[in-house]
Design an enzyme around this catalytic site. Structure first.
Site, PDB file in Angstrom:
ATOM      1  N   ARG A  22       5.831   0.092  10.733  1.00  0.00           N
ATOM      2  CA  ARG A  22       5.118  -0.572   9.639  1.00  0.00           C
ATOM      3  C   ARG A  22       5.860  -0.407   8.322  1.00  0.00           C
ATOM      4  NH1 ARG A  22       0.806   1.671  12.552  1.00  0.00           N
ATOM      5  NH2 ARG A  22       0.576   3.419  11.118  1.00  0.00           N
TER       6      ARG A  22
ATOM      7  N   GLY B 211       0.809  -1.204   0.000  1.00  0.00           N
ATOM      8  CA  GLY B 211       0.000   0.000   0.000  1.00  0.00           C
ATOM      9  C   GLY B 211       0.845   1.257   0.000  1.00  0.00           C
TER      10      GLY B 211
ATOM     11  N   ARG C  64       0.410  -9.162  -2.719  1.00  0.00           N
ATOM     12  CA  ARG C  64       0.311  -7.995  -1.844  1.00  0.00           C
ATOM     13  C   ARG C  64       0.997  -8.293  -0.519  1.00  0.00           C
ATOM     14  NH1 ARG C  64      -1.791  -4.127   1.456  1.00  0.00           N
ATOM     15  NH2 ARG C  64      -3.225  -4.780   3.103  1.00  0.00           N
TER      16      ARG C  64
ATOM     17  N   SER D  44      -0.322  -4.536   5.819  1.00  0.00           N
ATOM     18  CA  SER D  44      -0.608  -4.639   7.241  1.00  0.00           C
ATOM     19  C   SER D  44      -2.081  -4.954   7.442  1.00  0.00           C
ATOM     20  CB  SER D  44      -0.237  -3.340   7.967  1.00  0.00           C
ATOM     21  OG  SER D  44      -0.917  -2.239   7.389  1.00  0.00           O
TER      22      SER D  44
ATOM     23  N   ASP E  10      -1.574  -4.196  14.295  1.00  0.00           N
ATOM     24  CA  ASP E  10      -2.274  -3.811  15.519  1.00  0.00           C
ATOM     25  C   ASP E  10      -3.274  -4.905  15.864  1.00  0.00           C
ATOM     26  OD1 ASP E  10      -5.198  -2.485  14.493  1.00  0.00           O
ATOM     27  OD2 ASP E  10      -3.575  -2.450  13.038  1.00  0.00           O
TER      28      ASP E  10
ATOM     29  N   ARG F 126       7.242   1.638   1.103  1.00  0.00           N
ATOM     30  CA  ARG F 126       7.547   0.227   1.352  1.00  0.00           C
ATOM     31  C   ARG F 126       8.005  -0.443   0.062  1.00  0.00           C
ATOM     32  NH1 ARG F 126       2.896  -2.458   4.256  1.00  0.00           N
ATOM     33  NH2 ARG F 126       3.771  -1.473   6.121  1.00  0.00           N
TER      34      ARG F 126
ATOM     35  N   ARG G 154       1.696  10.197  -9.640  1.00  0.00           N
ATOM     36  CA  ARG G 154       1.009  10.379  -8.363  1.00  0.00           C
ATOM     37  C   ARG G 154       1.840   9.902  -7.178  1.00  0.00           C
ATOM     38  NH1 ARG G 154      -4.900  10.953  -8.687  1.00  0.00           N
ATOM     39  NH2 ARG G 154      -5.468  11.293 -10.868  1.00  0.00           N
TER      40      ARG G 154
END
Length: 235
Positions: free
Chosen positions: A220, A24, A91, A94, A207, A28, A47
């Site tokens: 993360r 996402g 993918r 988290s 979490d 990362r 973007r």
């Protein structure tokens, strides 16, 4: 291919590998390029959604961000599958645990994805469609976790359209054995199915919704690398 570059990906056809590992957070994706790829070449910054292609242990692979939520991952994975010849999307992201045995830092391999989204309405199915992972990728991911000694669980996740909801109904999903909540897997699996390709999601528990335990944004971004080890083992 005449349809590339697309409105959201600035690459020419052939600049993206047949397997793309996505996160996402585009930072990362940059971390994966720096940590796992030899000779990475950036193919996208439209973007700010960074994408890189390189090799890992001699095998060509791309890494890329996909943004937050099903509309965002839906756009990027649709274009990758349908315009760039991508065959596999994995993918790494988290998720929030709603299972007391699934701890912060553990991995969840998404066998299927429940959702409160209307993403599947576009297909005009005469019932409820159940988005699922590619079994070969899933089986090999679980085998890698066993070999490396990583704590993990395999099962259903909940792909939610909202992060700040009026009523999450997490207890209802928990009662049906759903392991964790995230925001993208259902759309990824539907796009893979519709295009005749393969997908898998491997998430790190960031979490614990039931206990209140949380990790920081920096943790993360920079420390959730076990899921990347698993993803790159699937090449």
């Amino acid at each position: 291919m005449a349809k590339t570059p697309t409105p959201h990906i600035g690459a020419q056809y052939g600049e993206i590998a047949e397997t793309v590992i996505m996160a996402g957070d585009p930072l990362r994706a940059k971390l994966m390029a720096e940590k796992f790829l030899d000779n990475p070449v950036q193919f996208n910054n439209v973007r700010g959604m960074l994408g890189f292609t390189g090799t890992h242990e001699g095998k060509r692979v791309s890494v890329m961000g996909h943004g937050m939520g099903m509309p965002s991952i839906g756009i990027y994975t649709y274009e990758l599958f349908n315009f760039y010849g991508v065959k596999n999307i994995i993918r790494v992201g988290s998720a929030g645990s709603i299972n007391m045995d699934l701890k912060v830092g553990d991995l969840v391999i998404a066998m299927g994805a429940c959702t409160n989204s209307n993403y599947a309405d576009q297909y005009e199915m005469p019932g409820t469609y159940a988005p699922i992972a590619n079994f070969d990728l899933l089986r090999r991911a679980a085998d890698t976790c066993d070999r490396l000694g990583y704590r993990y669980m395999v099962g259903n996740v909940m792909s939610s359209d909202v992060f700040y909801g009026e009523n999450s109904h997490n207890d209802k999903w928990m009662n049906m054995g759903v392991l964790a909540v995230e925001m993208e897997v259902a759309a990824l699996y539907m796009n893979a199915a519709r295009s005749g390709n393969r997908a898998l999601a491997i998430c790190t528990i960031s979490d614990h919704i039931l206990t209140g335990e949380v990790t920081t944004a920096e943790e993360r971004q920079n420390t959730f690398t076990k899921m990347m080890d698993v993803a790159f083992s699937l090449l």
